[in-house]
Enzyme design. Structure first.
Site, PDB file in Angstrom:
ATOM      1  N   TYR A 152      17.054 -53.225 -37.573  1.00 56.29           N
ATOM      2  CA  TYR A 152      17.750 -53.471 -38.869  1.00 56.29           C
ATOM      3  C   TYR A 152      16.571 -54.230 -39.742  1.00 56.29           C
ATOM      4  O   TYR A 152      16.122 -55.131 -39.228  1.00 56.29           O
ATOM      5  CB  TYR A 152      18.860 -54.545 -39.022  1.00 56.29           C
ATOM      6  N   HIS A 177      21.215 -48.201 -28.599  1.00 56.57           N
ATOM      7  CA  HIS A 177      21.545 -48.031 -29.976  1.00 56.57           C
ATOM      8  C   HIS A 177      21.574 -46.795 -30.532  1.00 56.57           C
ATOM      9  O   HIS A 177      20.372 -45.865 -30.672  1.00 56.57           O
ATOM     10  CB  HIS A 177      20.442 -48.865 -30.894  1.00 56.57           C
TER      11      HIS A 177
END
Ligand code: NAD
Length: 311
Positions: free
Chosen positions: A56, A119
Protein backbone atom coordinates in the site's frame (compact mmCIF):
# COMPACT_ATOMS: atom_id res chain seq x y z
CA UNK A 1 -18.03 -1.57 19.65
CA UNK A 2 -18.77 -5.27 19.47
CA UNK A 3 -15.90 -7.77 19.53
CA UNK A 4 -15.83 -11.19 17.93
CA UNK A 5 -13.41 -14.08 18.21
CA UNK A 6 -11.18 -14.54 15.17
CA UNK A 7 -11.51 -18.28 14.73
CA UNK A 8 -9.14 -20.41 16.77
CA UNK A 9 -6.64 -17.60 17.15
CA UNK A 10 -8.76 -16.51 20.11
CA UNK A 11 -8.08 -12.86 19.23
CA UNK A 12 -11.04 -10.67 20.17
CA UNK A 13 -11.36 -8.30 17.22
CA UNK A 14 -13.67 -5.33 16.73
CA UNK A 15 -16.38 -6.06 14.17
CA UNK A 16 -15.27 -2.93 12.29
CA UNK A 17 -11.57 -3.10 11.43
CA UNK A 18 -9.29 -0.36 10.16
CA UNK A 19 -8.14 -0.80 6.55
CA UNK A 20 -4.80 0.88 6.01
CA UNK A 21 -4.51 1.00 2.21
CA UNK A 22 -5.82 4.60 1.87
CA UNK A 23 -3.00 5.71 4.20
CA UNK A 24 -0.72 4.80 1.29
CA UNK A 25 -2.66 7.14 -1.03
CA UNK A 26 -4.22 4.18 -2.87
CA UNK A 27 -7.54 6.04 -3.05
CA UNK A 28 -6.02 9.42 -3.89
CA UNK A 29 -3.69 11.66 -1.88
CA UNK A 30 -4.50 11.39 1.82
CA UNK A 31 -3.53 14.09 4.30
CA UNK A 32 -1.02 12.34 6.62
CA UNK A 33 -2.03 14.42 9.66
CA UNK A 34 -5.70 13.58 9.08
CA UNK A 35 -4.78 9.92 8.58
CA UNK A 36 -3.02 9.94 11.95
CA UNK A 37 -6.04 11.54 13.60
CA UNK A 38 -8.25 8.91 11.94
CA UNK A 39 -6.12 6.11 13.40
CA UNK A 40 -6.29 7.69 16.88
CA UNK A 41 -10.05 8.23 16.56
CA UNK A 42 -10.48 4.58 15.53
CA UNK A 43 -8.62 3.40 18.65
CA UNK A 44 -10.64 5.78 20.84
CA UNK A 45 -13.88 4.37 19.39
CA UNK A 46 -12.85 0.80 20.16
CA UNK A 47 -11.57 -0.34 16.76
CA UNK A 48 -8.70 -2.68 17.59
CA UNK A 49 -7.89 -4.50 14.32
CA UNK A 50 -5.52 -2.67 11.96
CA UNK A 51 -4.61 -4.03 8.52
CA UNK A 52 -1.84 -2.77 6.28
CA UNK A 53 0.69 -4.09 3.74
CA UNK A 54 4.07 -3.12 2.30
CA UNK A 55 2.29 -2.86 -1.06
CA UNK A 56 0.00 0.00 0.00
CA UNK A 57 1.68 3.13 -1.26
CA UNK A 58 4.82 1.00 -1.77
CA UNK A 59 5.61 1.10 2.00
CA UNK A 60 4.03 4.54 2.63
CA UNK A 61 0.98 3.14 4.45
CA UNK A 62 3.09 1.05 6.83
CA UNK A 63 5.32 4.03 7.56
CA UNK A 64 2.35 6.29 8.28
CA UNK A 65 0.53 3.67 10.36
CA UNK A 66 3.70 2.95 12.33
CA UNK A 67 4.04 6.64 13.16
CA UNK A 68 0.37 6.93 14.13
CA UNK A 69 0.58 3.87 16.39
CA UNK A 70 3.63 5.04 18.28
CA UNK A 71 2.81 4.73 21.97
CA UNK A 72 -0.43 2.88 21.15
CA UNK A 73 0.92 -0.32 19.60
CA UNK A 74 -0.21 -2.40 22.57
CA UNK A 75 -3.81 -1.18 22.16
CA UNK A 76 -4.22 -2.81 18.76
CA UNK A 77 -4.14 -6.10 16.90
CA UNK A 78 -1.76 -5.36 14.06
CA UNK A 79 -1.68 -7.18 10.73
CA UNK A 80 0.54 -6.72 7.74
CA UNK A 81 1.43 -8.80 4.72
CA UNK A 82 4.23 -10.08 2.53
CA UNK A 83 4.78 -11.21 -1.04
CA UNK A 84 3.25 -8.28 -2.93
CA UNK A 85 5.37 -5.18 -3.43
CA UNK A 86 4.04 -3.54 -6.60
CA UNK A 87 1.16 -3.78 -9.09
CA UNK A 88 3.05 -6.55 -10.83
CA UNK A 89 5.75 -7.10 -8.21
CA UNK A 90 5.44 -10.40 -6.35
CA UNK A 91 8.03 -12.40 -4.44
CA UNK A 92 6.96 -15.19 -2.10
CA UNK A 93 10.41 -16.71 -1.75
CA UNK A 94 11.58 -17.63 1.75
CA UNK A 95 14.41 -15.10 1.65
CA UNK A 96 12.13 -12.22 0.59
CA UNK A 97 9.49 -13.07 3.20
CA UNK A 98 12.14 -13.08 5.93
CA UNK A 99 13.46 -9.71 4.77
CA UNK A 100 9.91 -8.42 4.33
CA UNK A 101 8.80 -8.97 7.91
CA UNK A 102 11.90 -7.30 9.30
CA UNK A 103 11.34 -4.29 7.05
CA UNK A 104 7.64 -4.14 8.02
CA UNK A 105 8.43 -4.36 11.73
CA UNK A 106 10.85 -1.46 11.39
CA UNK A 107 8.33 0.69 9.52
CA UNK A 108 5.57 -0.23 11.98
CA UNK A 109 7.90 0.49 14.93
CA UNK A 110 7.21 -2.80 16.66
CA UNK A 111 8.95 -6.11 17.25
CA UNK A 112 6.01 -8.41 16.51
CA UNK A 113 2.91 -8.70 14.38
CA UNK A 114 -0.35 -10.16 15.55
CA UNK A 115 -1.24 -11.40 12.08
CA UNK A 116 1.10 -11.94 9.11
CA UNK A 117 -0.56 -12.61 5.76
CA UNK A 118 0.60 -13.75 2.33
CA UNK A 119 -0.77 -10.98 0.10
CA UNK A 120 -2.83 -11.74 -3.04
CA UNK A 121 -1.70 -15.31 -3.48
CA UNK A 122 -3.45 -15.79 -6.84
CA UNK A 123 -0.59 -14.02 -8.63
CA UNK A 124 1.89 -16.85 -8.09
CA UNK A 125 1.84 -20.64 -8.17
CA UNK A 126 -0.21 -22.46 -5.57
CA UNK A 127 2.77 -24.76 -5.07
CA UNK A 128 5.03 -21.89 -3.98
CA UNK A 129 2.47 -20.63 -1.47
CA UNK A 130 1.94 -24.09 0.00
CA UNK A 131 5.52 -25.35 -0.05
CA UNK A 132 7.59 -22.22 0.48
CA UNK A 133 5.66 -19.15 1.65
CA UNK A 134 3.50 -20.66 4.40
CA UNK A 135 6.23 -22.90 5.88
CA UNK A 136 8.49 -19.83 6.05
CA UNK A 137 5.75 -17.82 7.74
CA UNK A 138 5.21 -20.65 10.26
CA UNK A 139 8.93 -20.60 11.03
CA UNK A 140 8.72 -16.84 11.57
CA UNK A 141 5.75 -17.43 13.89
CA UNK A 142 7.76 -19.97 15.92
CA UNK A 143 10.55 -17.41 16.21
CA UNK A 144 8.09 -14.99 17.82
CA UNK A 145 7.83 -12.26 15.19
CA UNK A 146 4.20 -13.06 14.30
CA UNK A 147 1.50 -14.52 16.50
CA UNK A 148 -0.66 -15.89 13.68
CA UNK A 149 -0.37 -16.34 9.93
CA UNK A 150 -2.68 -16.52 6.95
CA UNK A 151 -3.47 -15.74 3.33
CA UNK A 152 -5.33 -13.10 1.35
CA UNK A 153 -6.71 -12.78 -2.15
CA UNK A 154 -9.70 -12.35 -4.42
CA UNK A 155 -9.98 -15.90 -5.79
CA UNK A 156 -11.97 -17.89 -3.24
CA UNK A 157 -11.43 -21.41 -4.56
CA UNK A 158 -7.67 -20.89 -4.39
CA UNK A 159 -7.88 -19.56 -0.82
CA UNK A 160 -9.83 -22.69 0.11
CA UNK A 161 -7.48 -25.07 -1.73
CA UNK A 162 -4.43 -23.59 -0.04
CA UNK A 163 -6.09 -23.71 3.39
CA UNK A 164 -6.97 -27.34 2.71
CA UNK A 165 -3.40 -28.16 1.73
CA UNK A 166 -1.63 -26.46 4.61
CA UNK A 167 -3.07 -25.17 7.90
CA UNK A 168 -3.51 -21.41 8.19
CA UNK A 169 -4.91 -19.39 11.09
CA UNK A 170 -6.64 -16.60 9.16
CA UNK A 171 -8.06 -16.00 5.67
CA UNK A 172 -8.73 -12.46 4.39
CA UNK A 173 -11.11 -12.19 1.46
CA UNK A 174 -11.99 -8.91 -0.24
CA UNK A 175 -14.76 -7.73 -2.57
CA UNK A 176 -16.61 -11.05 -2.18
CA UNK A 177 -19.09 -10.16 0.54
CA UNK A 178 -20.90 -6.86 0.30
CA UNK A 179 -24.12 -5.49 -1.19
CA UNK A 180 -22.84 -6.04 -4.74
CA UNK A 181 -21.27 -9.45 -4.42
CA UNK A 182 -21.90 -12.16 -1.86
CA UNK A 183 -20.50 -15.47 -3.07
CA UNK A 184 -18.08 -15.83 -0.14
CA UNK A 185 -20.43 -18.26 1.56
CA UNK A 186 -20.79 -20.45 -1.55
CA UNK A 187 -17.06 -20.97 -1.97
CA UNK A 188 -15.18 -20.37 1.27
CA UNK A 189 -17.11 -19.81 4.50
CA UNK A 190 -18.22 -23.42 5.18
CA UNK A 191 -14.63 -24.68 4.93
CA UNK A 192 -13.03 -22.03 7.14
CA UNK A 193 -15.83 -22.31 9.69
CA UNK A 194 -15.48 -26.08 9.90
CA UNK A 195 -11.74 -25.72 10.55
CA UNK A 196 -11.94 -22.77 12.96
CA UNK A 197 -9.97 -20.53 10.59
CA UNK A 198 -10.50 -16.83 11.31
CA UNK A 199 -12.35 -15.07 8.48
CA UNK A 200 -11.79 -11.41 7.66
CA UNK A 201 -13.94 -9.60 5.11
CA UNK A 202 -12.38 -6.57 3.41
CA UNK A 203 -13.78 -3.84 1.19
CA UNK A 204 -17.41 -3.64 2.41
CA UNK A 205 -17.83 -0.55 0.21
CA UNK A 206 -16.58 -2.57 -2.78
CA UNK A 207 -13.44 -0.40 -2.76
CA UNK A 208 -15.37 2.86 -2.69
CA UNK A 209 -18.20 2.07 -5.16
CA UNK A 210 -20.75 1.98 -2.32
CA UNK A 211 -19.81 5.37 -0.93
CA UNK A 212 -20.67 8.93 -1.86
CA UNK A 213 -17.03 9.49 -2.87
CA UNK A 214 -17.27 6.72 -5.47
CA UNK A 215 -14.58 4.37 -6.82
CA UNK A 216 -10.97 5.32 -7.60
CA UNK A 217 -10.01 5.53 -11.30
CA UNK A 218 -8.20 2.16 -11.19
CA UNK A 219 -11.24 0.26 -9.91
CA UNK A 220 -11.47 -3.03 -11.90
CA UNK A 221 -15.27 -3.53 -11.73
CA UNK A 222 -17.30 -3.25 -14.93
CA UNK A 223 -19.08 -0.01 -15.78
CA UNK A 224 -22.41 -1.80 -15.14
CA UNK A 225 -21.40 -2.64 -11.57
CA UNK A 226 -20.15 0.92 -11.01
CA UNK A 227 -23.46 2.29 -12.31
CA UNK A 228 -25.41 -0.07 -10.05
CA UNK A 229 -23.32 1.15 -7.10
CA UNK A 230 -23.98 4.77 -8.04
CA UNK A 231 -27.72 4.01 -8.21
CA UNK A 232 -27.54 2.56 -4.69
CA UNK A 233 -25.78 5.70 -3.42
CA UNK A 234 -28.46 7.89 -5.02
CA UNK A 235 -31.33 5.78 -3.71
CA UNK A 236 -29.90 5.97 -0.18
CA UNK A 237 -29.41 9.74 -0.54
CA UNK A 238 -33.08 10.09 -1.50
CA UNK A 239 -34.00 8.14 1.65
CA UNK A 240 -31.74 10.35 3.78
CA UNK A 241 -29.35 7.50 4.61
CA UNK A 242 -25.68 7.00 3.76
CA UNK A 243 -25.04 4.12 1.35
CA UNK A 244 -21.85 3.38 3.27
CA UNK A 245 -23.92 2.79 6.42
CA UNK A 246 -26.24 0.34 4.65
CA UNK A 247 -23.26 -1.43 3.06
CA UNK A 248 -21.44 -1.76 6.37
CA UNK A 249 -24.53 -2.98 8.18
CA UNK A 250 -25.03 -5.65 5.51
CA UNK A 251 -21.43 -6.80 6.03
CA UNK A 252 -21.60 -6.72 9.84
CA UNK A 253 -24.60 -9.07 9.75
CA UNK A 254 -22.45 -11.90 8.39
CA UNK A 255 -22.65 -14.76 10.91
CA UNK A 256 -19.02 -15.97 10.74
CA UNK A 257 -16.86 -13.03 9.62
CA UNK A 258 -15.09 -11.65 12.70
CA UNK A 259 -14.01 -8.26 11.43
CA UNK A 260 -14.99 -6.21 8.39
CA UNK A 261 -12.17 -3.98 7.16
CA UNK A 262 -13.04 -0.55 5.79
CA UNK A 263 -10.47 1.92 4.46
CA UNK A 264 -10.89 5.11 6.50
CA UNK A 265 -8.33 7.85 5.89
CA UNK A 266 -10.50 10.56 7.52
CA UNK A 267 -11.81 11.06 11.07
CA UNK A 268 -15.35 11.68 9.86
CA UNK A 269 -15.38 8.34 8.02
CA UNK A 270 -14.19 6.54 11.15
CA UNK A 271 -16.93 8.23 13.18
CA UNK A 272 -19.63 7.43 10.60
CA UNK A 273 -18.57 3.83 10.13
CA UNK A 274 -18.20 3.16 13.84
CA UNK A 275 -21.67 4.63 14.41
CA UNK A 276 -23.05 2.38 11.66
CA UNK A 277 -21.77 -0.60 13.65
CA UNK A 278 -24.33 -0.04 16.37
CA UNK A 279 -27.40 0.25 14.12
CA UNK A 280 -29.20 -2.48 12.19
CA UNK A 281 -29.99 -1.74 8.52
CA UNK A 282 -33.57 -0.81 7.66
CA UNK A 283 -35.05 -4.00 6.15
CA UNK A 284 -37.24 -2.19 3.60
CA UNK A 285 -34.39 -0.05 2.30
CA UNK A 286 -32.07 -3.06 2.22
CA UNK A 287 -34.60 -5.01 0.15
CA UNK A 288 -34.91 -2.06 -2.26
CA UNK A 289 -31.13 -1.82 -2.58
CA UNK A 290 -30.76 -5.54 -3.23
CA UNK A 291 -33.48 -5.43 -5.88
CA UNK A 292 -31.76 -2.49 -7.56
CA UNK A 293 -28.42 -4.22 -7.87
CA UNK A 294 -29.83 -7.70 -8.68
CA UNK A 295 -28.96 -7.58 -12.43
CA UNK A 296 -25.31 -6.88 -11.53
CA UNK A 297 -25.01 -9.13 -8.48
CA UNK A 298 -21.99 -11.39 -7.92
CA UNK A 299 -19.79 -10.06 -10.73
CA UNK A 300 -16.11 -10.22 -9.92
CA UNK A 301 -13.11 -9.74 -12.22
CA UNK A 302 -10.04 -11.79 -13.10
CA UNK A 303 -6.84 -11.33 -11.07
CA UNK A 304 -3.69 -13.41 -11.02
CA UNK A 305 -2.63 -16.50 -12.93
CA UNK A 306 -5.14 -18.16 -15.29
CA UNK A 307 -5.10 -21.42 -13.30
CA UNK A 308 -6.03 -19.59 -10.09
CA UNK A 309 -9.29 -18.04 -11.35
CA UNK A 310 -12.58 -18.99 -9.73
CA UNK A 311 -14.39 -19.26 -13.03
P1 NAD B 1 -13.44 -0.11 1.09
O1 NAD B 1 -14.56 -0.87 0.53
O2 NAD B 1 -13.25 -0.09 2.56
O3 NAD B 1 -13.52 1.38 0.50
C1 NAD B 1 -12.57 2.34 0.83
C2 NAD B 1 -13.00 3.67 0.23
O4 NAD B 1 -14.22 4.08 0.84
C3 NAD B 1 -11.99 4.80 0.48
O5 NAD B 1 -11.98 5.67 -0.64
C4 NAD B 1 -12.58 5.51 1.69
O6 NAD B 1 -12.18 6.87 1.72
C5 NAD B 1 -14.07 5.39 1.41
N1 NAD B 1 -14.89 5.45 2.62
C6 NAD B 1 -14.78 4.74 3.76
N2 NAD B 1 -15.72 5.10 4.64
C7 NAD B 1 -16.46 6.06 4.04
C8 NAD B 1 -17.58 6.83 4.44
N3 NAD B 1 -18.14 6.68 5.63
N4 NAD B 1 -18.08 7.73 3.56
C9 NAD B 1 -17.53 7.90 2.33
N5 NAD B 1 -16.47 7.20 1.89
C10 NAD B 1 -15.94 6.29 2.74
O7 NAD B 1 -12.12 -0.67 0.37
P2 NAD B 1 -10.64 -0.98 0.83
O8 NAD B 1 -10.02 0.18 1.52
O9 NAD B 1 -9.97 -1.54 -0.36
O10 NAD B 1 -10.78 -2.19 1.84
C11 NAD B 1 -10.62 -2.05 3.22
C12 NAD B 1 -9.24 -2.54 3.68
O11 NAD B 1 -9.15 -3.96 3.55
C13 NAD B 1 -8.05 -2.01 2.89
O12 NAD B 1 -7.73 -0.69 3.29
C14 NAD B 1 -7.01 -3.03 3.21
O13 NAD B 1 -6.47 -2.77 4.49
C15 NAD B 1 -7.83 -4.32 3.24
N6 NAD B 1 -7.81 -5.04 1.93
C16 NAD B 1 -6.96 -6.09 1.80
C17 NAD B 1 -6.86 -6.75 0.58
C18 NAD B 1 -5.91 -7.91 0.43
O14 NAD B 1 -5.27 -8.28 1.39
N7 NAD B 1 -5.78 -8.50 -0.73
C19 NAD B 1 -7.65 -6.34 -0.51
C20 NAD B 1 -8.53 -5.28 -0.33
C21 NAD B 1 -8.61 -4.64 0.91
Amino acid sequence: MEYRTLGRTGLEVSKLGYGGSPLGDEFGAADPAEGERAVHCAIDLGINYFDVAPYYGRTLAETRLGAALQGRRDNVILATKCGRYDVNGFDFSAARIRRSIDESLARLRTDYLDVFLAHDIEFVSEKQIVEEAIPTMRAIQREGKARFIGITGLQLNLLRRVAEAVPVDVVLSYCRYNLLIADLDDLLTPFVKEHGIGLINASPLHMGILSASGPPPWHPASSGVKKAGRAVVELCERRGVRASDVALQFAFAHPYVSTTLAGMPAVEQVRQNAAAASIVADETLLAEVLALIAPFKNRSWPTGLPENQDA
